[in-house]
Design a protein around this motif. Structure first.
Motif, PDB file in Angstrom:
ATOM      1  N   ARG A  16       0.844  -1.194   0.000  1.00 41.21           N
ATOM      2  CA  ARG A  16       0.000   0.000   0.000  1.00 41.21           C
ATOM      3  C   ARG A  16       0.878   1.242   0.000  1.00 41.21           C
ATOM      4  NH1 ARG A  16      -5.298   0.295  -0.986  1.00 41.21           N
ATOM      5  NH2 ARG A  16      -5.473   1.938   0.519  1.00 41.21           N
ATOM      6  N   HIS A  17       0.395   2.256  -0.646  1.00 47.99           N
ATOM      7  CA  HIS A  17       1.058   3.547  -0.786  1.00 47.99           C
ATOM      8  C   HIS A  17       0.945   4.296   0.552  1.00 47.99           C
ATOM      9  CE1 HIS A  17       2.167   6.921  -3.454  1.00 47.99           C
ATOM     10  NE2 HIS A  17       1.404   7.646  -2.676  1.00 47.99           N
ATOM     11  N   LYS A  18       1.983   4.251   1.407  1.00 47.65           N
ATOM     12  CA  LYS A  18       1.923   4.848   2.742  1.00 47.65           C
ATOM     13  C   LYS A  18       2.781   6.101   2.818  1.00 47.65           C
ATOM     14  CE  LYS A  18       1.129   0.716   5.461  1.00 47.65           C
ATOM     15  NZ  LYS A  18       1.572  -0.080   6.594  1.00 47.65           N
ATOM     16  N   PHE A  19       2.325   7.051   3.620  1.00 47.36           N
ATOM     17  CA  PHE A  19       3.112   8.256   3.845  1.00 47.36           C
ATOM     18  C   PHE A  19       2.695   8.930   5.143  1.00 47.36           C
ATOM     19  CE2 PHE A  19      -0.536   9.344   1.310  1.00 47.36           C
ATOM     20  CZ  PHE A  19      -1.002  10.534   1.866  1.00 47.36           C
ATOM     21  N   LYS A  20       3.517   9.859   5.585  1.00 47.37           N
ATOM     22  CA  LYS A  20       3.302  10.569   6.837  1.00 47.37           C
ATOM     23  C   LYS A  20       2.904  12.006   6.539  1.00 47.37           C
ATOM     24  CE  LYS A  20       6.295   9.581   9.884  1.00 47.37           C
ATOM     25  NZ  LYS A  20       7.485   9.448  10.709  1.00 47.37           N
ATOM     26  N   VAL A  21       1.928  12.521   7.293  1.00 50.56           N
ATOM     27  CA  VAL A  21       1.495  13.909   7.158  1.00 50.56           C
ATOM     28  C   VAL A  21       1.811  14.635   8.456  1.00 50.56           C
ATOM     29  CG1 VAL A  21      -0.467  15.468   6.796  1.00 50.56           C
ATOM     30  CG2 VAL A  21      -0.382  13.276   5.586  1.00 50.56           C
ATOM     31  N   LEU A  22       2.594  15.700   8.361  1.00 50.90           N
ATOM     32  CA  LEU A  22       2.928  16.531   9.516  1.00 50.90           C
ATOM     33  C   LEU A  22       2.109  17.811   9.436  1.00 50.90           C
ATOM     34  CD1 LEU A  22       6.813  16.173   9.323  1.00 50.90           C
ATOM     35  CD2 LEU A  22       5.208  14.781  10.624  1.00 50.90           C
ATOM     36  N   ALA A  23       1.532  18.215  10.554  1.00 49.68           N
ATOM     37  CA  ALA A  23       0.720  19.428  10.586  1.00 49.68           C
ATOM     38  C   ALA A  23       1.337  20.427  11.554  1.00 49.68           C
ATOM     39  CB  ALA A  23      -0.704  19.090  11.008  1.00 49.68           C
ATOM     40  N   PHE A  24       1.258  21.702  11.194  1.00 52.73           N
ATOM     41  CA  PHE A  24       1.878  22.748  11.998  1.00 52.73           C
ATOM     42  C   PHE A  24       0.864  23.835  12.329  1.00 52.73           C
ATOM     43  CE2 PHE A  24       5.165  20.730   9.496  1.00 52.73           C
ATOM     44  CZ  PHE A  24       6.133  20.484  10.449  1.00 52.73           C
ATOM     45  N   GLY A  25       1.102  24.527  13.448  1.00 53.26           N
ATOM     46  CA  GLY A  25       0.312  25.695  13.819  1.00 53.26           C
ATOM     47  C   GLY A  25      -1.169  25.394  13.915  1.00 53.26           C
ATOM     48  N   MET A  26      -1.967  26.297  13.339  1.00 54.16           N
ATOM     49  CA  MET A  26      -3.423  26.161  13.450  1.00 54.16           C
ATOM     50  C   MET A  26      -3.948  24.939  12.698  1.00 54.16           C
ATOM     51  SD  MET A  26      -4.870  29.204  11.104  1.00 54.16           S
ATOM     52  CE  MET A  26      -4.207  29.552   9.498  1.00 54.16           C
ATOM     53  N   ILE A  27      -3.187  24.442  11.733  1.00 60.31           N
ATOM     54  CA  ILE A  27      -3.610  23.222  11.032  1.00 60.31           C
ATOM     55  C   ILE A  27      -3.594  22.053  12.019  1.00 60.31           C
ATOM     56  CG2 ILE A  27      -3.171  21.675   9.082  1.00 60.31           C
ATOM     57  CD1 ILE A  27      -3.818  24.605   8.254  1.00 60.31           C
ATOM     58  N   ALA A  28      -2.523  21.935  12.798  1.00 59.37           N
ATOM     59  CA  ALA A  28      -2.427  20.871  13.805  1.00 59.37           C
ATOM     60  C   ALA A  28      -3.556  20.998  14.830  1.00 59.37           C
ATOM     61  CB  ALA A  28      -1.068  20.919  14.497  1.00 59.37           C
ATOM     62  N   GLU A  29      -3.893  22.229  15.211  1.00 64.43           N
ATOM     63  CA  GLU A  29      -4.989  22.435  16.160  1.00 64.43           C
ATOM     64  C   GLU A  29      -6.311  21.933  15.582  1.00 64.43           C
ATOM     65  OE1 GLU A  29      -5.065  26.555  17.376  1.00 64.43           O
ATOM     66  OE2 GLU A  29      -2.923  26.512  17.848  1.00 64.43           O
ATOM     67  N   LYS A  30      -6.554  22.232  14.313  1.00 61.53           N
ATOM     68  CA  LYS A  30      -7.829  21.855  13.698  1.00 61.53           C
ATOM     69  C   LYS A  30      -7.975  20.351  13.499  1.00 61.53           C
ATOM     70  CE  LYS A  30      -8.816  26.287  11.755  1.00 61.53           C
ATOM     71  NZ  LYS A  30      -9.882  26.952  11.066  1.00 61.53           N
ATOM     72  N   ILE A  31      -6.862  19.652  13.246  1.00 60.91           N
ATOM     73  CA  ILE A  31      -6.964  18.193  13.100  1.00 60.91           C
ATOM     74  C   ILE A  31      -6.620  17.474  14.412  1.00 60.91           C
ATOM     75  CG2 ILE A  31      -6.485  18.338  10.629  1.00 60.91           C
ATOM     76  CD1 ILE A  31      -3.770  17.047  11.177  1.00 60.91           C
ATOM     77  N   GLN A  32      -6.278  18.256  15.424  1.00 60.07           N
ATOM     78  CA  GLN A  32      -5.980  17.750  16.767  1.00 60.07           C
ATOM     79  C   GLN A  32      -4.857  16.714  16.778  1.00 60.07           C
ATOM     80  OE1 GLN A  32      -9.815  16.583  18.306  1.00 60.07           O
ATOM     81  NE2 GLN A  32     -10.381  18.702  18.695  1.00 60.07           N
TER      82      GLN A  32
END
Length: 82
Positions: free
Chosen positions: A5-21
């Motif tokens: 399967r096509h796997k990858f990691k998503v890093l979120a920063f700032g308000m984006i991280a807050e919105k996706i918790q």
């Protein structure tokens, strides 16, 4: 015979991280940044009204870009210049 399967990691920063918790999520089976955005908007409706950039393996992309297997994707909040 199993297909990798096509796997990858998503890093979120700032308000984006807050919105996706979360600061980091792992996803699979998403071939491009447009498909990724659609998935994120479906899973995290609060992101629909948020502007953010996407970087694939530390390079900011615009438009639809392929996501390679094992990639590191960053969701970047708007930068303020100064």
């Amino acid at each position: 015979m199993s297909i990798e399967r096509h796997k990858f990691k998503v890093l979120a920063f700032g308000m984006i991280a807050e919105k996706i918790q979360s600061n980091e999520i792992e996803l699979e089976g998403i071939p491009s940044t447009d498909v990724l955005k659609g998935y994120l908007f479906q899973q995290y409706p609060a992101l629909k009204d948020t502007k953010f950039g996407i970087a694939v393996n530390r390079k900011q992309v615009s438009g639809d870009s392929p996501i390679p297997n094992g990639a590191e994707i960053a969701l970047l909040p708007p930068f303020s210049g100064g």
